[in-house]
Enzyme design. Structure first.
Site, PDB file in Angstrom:
ATOM      1  N   LYS A 181      59.425  65.563  67.085  1.00  0.00           N
ATOM      2  CA  LYS A 181      58.779  64.351  67.587  1.00  0.00           C
ATOM      3  C   LYS A 181      58.604  63.479  66.349  1.00  0.00           C
ATOM      4  CE  LYS A 181      55.515  61.537  69.146  1.00  0.00           C
ATOM      5  NZ  LYS A 181      54.959  60.647  68.124  1.00  0.00           N
ATOM      6  N   GLY A 238      49.253  65.994  59.851  1.00  0.00           N
ATOM      7  CA  GLY A 238      48.675  64.701  60.219  1.00  0.00           C
ATOM      8  C   GLY A 238      47.167  64.778  60.258  1.00  0.00           C
ATOM      9  N   SER A 239      46.588  64.052  61.207  1.00  0.00           N
ATOM     10  CA  SER A 239      45.130  63.944  61.245  1.00  0.00           C
ATOM     11  C   SER A 239      44.495  65.184  61.881  1.00  0.00           C
ATOM     12  CB  SER A 239      44.720  62.711  62.037  1.00  0.00           C
ATOM     13  OG  SER A 239      45.053  62.898  63.400  1.00  0.00           O
ATOM     14  N   ARG A 240      43.218  65.359  61.597  1.00  0.00           N
ATOM     15  CA  ARG A 240      42.468  66.459  62.188  1.00  0.00           C
ATOM     16  C   ARG A 240      42.408  66.300  63.717  1.00  0.00           C
ATOM     17  NH1 ARG A 240      37.011  68.231  59.239  1.00  0.00           N
ATOM     18  NH2 ARG A 240      36.077  69.616  60.751  1.00  0.00           N
ATOM     19  N   GLY A 242      44.509  64.692  65.675  1.00  0.00           N
ATOM     20  CA  GLY A 242      45.839  64.939  66.251  1.00  0.00           C
ATOM     21  C   GLY A 242      46.145  66.434  66.280  1.00  0.00           C
ATOM     22  N   GLY A 243      45.905  67.108  65.163  1.00  0.00           N
ATOM     23  CA  GLY A 243      46.182  68.550  65.078  1.00  0.00           C
ATOM     24  C   GLY A 243      45.368  69.325  66.096  1.00  0.00           C
ATOM     25  N   GLU A 262      48.718  71.253  59.745  1.00  0.00           N
ATOM     26  CA  GLU A 262      48.090  70.981  58.448  1.00  0.00           C
ATOM     27  C   GLU A 262      47.342  69.676  58.625  1.00  0.00           C
ATOM     28  OE1 GLU A 262      50.850  70.284  55.135  1.00  0.00           O
ATOM     29  OE2 GLU A 262      49.182  69.075  54.431  1.00  0.00           O
ATOM     30  N   CYS A 299      47.654  64.886  51.305  1.00  0.00           N
ATOM     31  CA  CYS A 299      46.604  65.793  51.785  1.00  0.00           C
ATOM     32  C   CYS A 299      46.087  66.644  50.637  1.00  0.00           C
ATOM     33  CB  CYS A 299      47.123  66.650  52.917  1.00  0.00           C
ATOM     34  SG  CYS A 299      48.614  67.458  52.474  1.00  0.00           S
ATOM     35  N   GLU A 390      37.169  64.146  54.723  1.00  0.00           N
ATOM     36  CA  GLU A 390      38.293  63.450  54.097  1.00  0.00           C
ATOM     37  C   GLU A 390      38.281  61.955  54.403  1.00  0.00           C
ATOM     38  OE1 GLU A 390      43.063  64.276  53.752  1.00  0.00           O
ATOM     39  OE2 GLU A 390      42.284  64.160  55.781  1.00  0.00           O
TER      40      GLU A 390
END
Ligand SMILES: NC(=O)C1=CN([C@@H]2O[C@H](COP(=O)(O)OP(=O)(O)OC[C@H]3O[C@@H](n4cnc5c(N)ncnc54)[C@H](O)[C@@H]3O)[C@@H](O)[C@H]2O)C=CC1
Ligand SMILES: O=C(O)CCC(=O)C(=O)O
Length: 517
Positions: A181, A238-240, A242-243, A262, A299, A390
């Site tokens: 994706k 990516g972002s927290r 999104g993950g 991650e 990151c 973060e």
């Protein structure tokens, strides 16, 4: 370049399209790219499933040559690829040239790893028919690919963590077909790399479903991919938010699957007293170099510095503030990332217990991230968990502690990390040793007298760590050990040699290394 994307051996078009944005100007960039539909996702997954049994049983040499062919195909488009990635990401040329090298180097490293054969973890426990009181069966273990893998390209590494990045390289090396994706911020870069992989699939005579790329601006597309029953694992950077959304989707499936996400890390740097006394000024300058590199969009960016307060820390702070005050603003990856950085910086600047030490210089132009340096006390840091979250970009906070015990408290307070860095001299070893068990609990990589940005792609690397650095701390997303995420063990008990896969046959035709039990 046209606007189609590769699904299997086809180039797919659509009437629904989207454009990339040049973050340095906010201007839209041609051409328009076809938006993938949920039917495209289903088609990619169907082809991936159809390819799976053939692809996973290819010899390691075949997959090694495939990875090398992908690297060759990417090298063949180096100039237009780097030019497009610059336009779509705002990252500077030397960075993207380096990243291109890292991407192809990573593919070739996995090829070498496949040839070495240890990844298959073959274990042979020969039958013991005469064992008393009961005979032992013949047991043979190897690892096989888990199935088709969904990979989410990251915005901040449009090459090395994107379409042909580490997740794709490790999944293909394992024998898993991949459906990527693409990140909507760099569709042109994604399509160019996707078509390079598609060409490598054809050149190597592999089934077309080994690789497909879907893309579009909506999250629903990625959700459809994760929900497809044919997908058996997910790789994400990516972002927290999104993950975690993908982890929840994967867990809610009729067949839950692992998600290797991650997400977020503030990468504490601990300055020990002897190191501070010996080289506080140099450390201050070097820290700002690591912090502002790539507009801080790593990151592994050093978001927190922890040290015992005193005149040597003042020297460090003065040097860091002076260096940061001269840091020129850099273009950030997307308007959204820039807006979220500004919001995070404003929240820190407005916090009662936080002092703003320095800001980078101001500049005209779209999406420029202005570096920011803050300080607070150990007590305030421990009292407010929000201070340890973060802020993605070149912002960092120096935590002044009363003593080493408070340094320990601060470290206990922070969440799981990709890295923790120690600045130490010999006189600090005794103090540092008392903290090592805490550091091991908190981080995937502990480093001394360096800076966390710039991850080496090597067999011993761990680019992972406890939540929220990742959703699964048992593995790494960089380095050859990343292949393990996409393999699972199978044991063959008393199977006749004619039925055994080559990896565990009695005469070891693949020459794979074996552990004899
Ligand atoms: N720690 C890190 O390594 C990184 C952190 N970030 C953070 O992420 C923020 C946004 O940046 P992005 O790169 O766009 O990350 P993101 O997490 O928003 O998006 C990454 C990918 O996941 C997909 N996605 C996100 N949420 C989803 C959902 N709910 N369902 C299905 N798919 C979903 C997106 O479509 C995109 O393809 C940054 O401001 C930064 O805070 C971004 C890049 C790297
Ligand atoms: O620092 C690096 O080289 C890798 C950083 C990374 O993985 C990321 O920012 O997503």
């Amino acid at each position: 370049m046209d606007g189609t994307f590769p699904i299997g051996a086809r180039a797919v078009d659509s009437d629904v399209t989207f454009l990339a944005i040049d973050p340095s100007t906010d201007a839209k960039i041609e051409p328009a790219f076809a938006v993938s539909s949920e039917e495209d996702v289903a088609e990619a997954c169907k082809l991936a499933e159809a390819a799976f049994d053939t692809f996973r049983e290819t010899d390691p040499e075949t997959r090694a040559k495939f990875l090398e062919t992908i690297a060759d195909e990417i090298e063949a488009i180096h100039e237009p690829l780097v030019a497009r990635a610059i336009q779509e990401s705002g990252l500077p040329r030397p960075r993207l040239e380096g990243e291109r090298g890292r991407t192809t180097g990573q593919l070739r490293l996995f090829a070498k790893h496949l040839r070495a054969g240890t990844w298959a973890s073959v274990i042979i426990d020969e039958a013991q028919p005469d064992r008393k009181p009961a005979p032992r069966a013949d047991l043979r273990q190897r690892r096989i690919a888990v199935g088709p893998v969904a990979v989410f390209g990251a915005s901040n590494f449009p090459l090395a963590f994107s379409v042909a990045g580490g997740d794709t390289a490790s999944a293909l090396a394992a024998g898993c077909p991949v459906v990527v994706k693409g990140h909507p911020a760099h569709p042109g870069t994604s399509v160019m790399v996707g078509k390079a992989i598609q060409a490598a699939v054809a050149k190597c005579g592999l089934p077309e479903g080994v690789f497909s790329l879907v893309q579009g601006p909506a999250n629903e597309l990625g959700a459809a991919l994760v929900k497809d029953a044919r997908i058996k694992a997910v790789g994400f950077t990516g972002s927290r938010g999104g993950g975690l959304a993908l982890v929840a989707l994967a867990a809610a499936r009729a067949e839950p699957i692992p998600v290797y996400a991650e997400m977020s890390s503030v990468n504490p740097v601990i300055l020990f007293p002897a190191a501070l006394a010996a080289r506080g000024e140099a450390l201050g300058k070097a820290y700002v170099g690591s912090l502002t590199m790539g507009s801080g969009q790593f990151c592994t960016n050093p978001g927190i510095v922890v040290a015992v307060d005193g005149p040597d820390l003042d020297t460090f702070v003065e040097a860091a503030a002076a260096a940061l005050g001269e840091a020129a603003p850099q273009v950030m990856l997307t308007p959204g990332i820039h807006a979220s950085y500004d919001k995070g910086v404003a929240a820190l600047a407005g916090h009662d217990a936080v002092e703003t030490l320095a800001r980078g210089t101001e500049a005209e132009g779209a999406n420029r991230g202005r570096a920011a340096l803050f300080s607070t006390t150990g007590k305030a840091f421990v009292a407010d968990p929000a201070l340890s979250h973060e802020v993605f970009g070149a912002a960092s906070i120096i935590v002044r502690c009363a003593d080493l015990a408070e340094v320990r408290q601060v470290l206990e307070q922070v969440e799981g990390q990709l890295t923790i860095t120690l600045q130490i001299d010999e006189g600090d070893y005794a103090d540092a040793a008392t903290l090592v068990p805490v550091l091991e609990r908190k981080a995937g990589r502990i480093l001394a007298n360096g800076w966390p940005t710039g991850v080496e792609v090597a067999p011993a690397m761990v680019h992972g760590g406890p939540f929220p650095a990742t959703s699964d701390p048992r593995t790494t997303s960089v380095g050859t050990a990343a292949i393990e995420r996409f393999l699972r063990p199978v044991c063959y008990q008393d199977l006749p040699d004619a039925l055994l896969p080559k990896a565990v046959k009695h005469d070891n035709p693949l020459g794979l290394p074996r552990t004899e039990g």
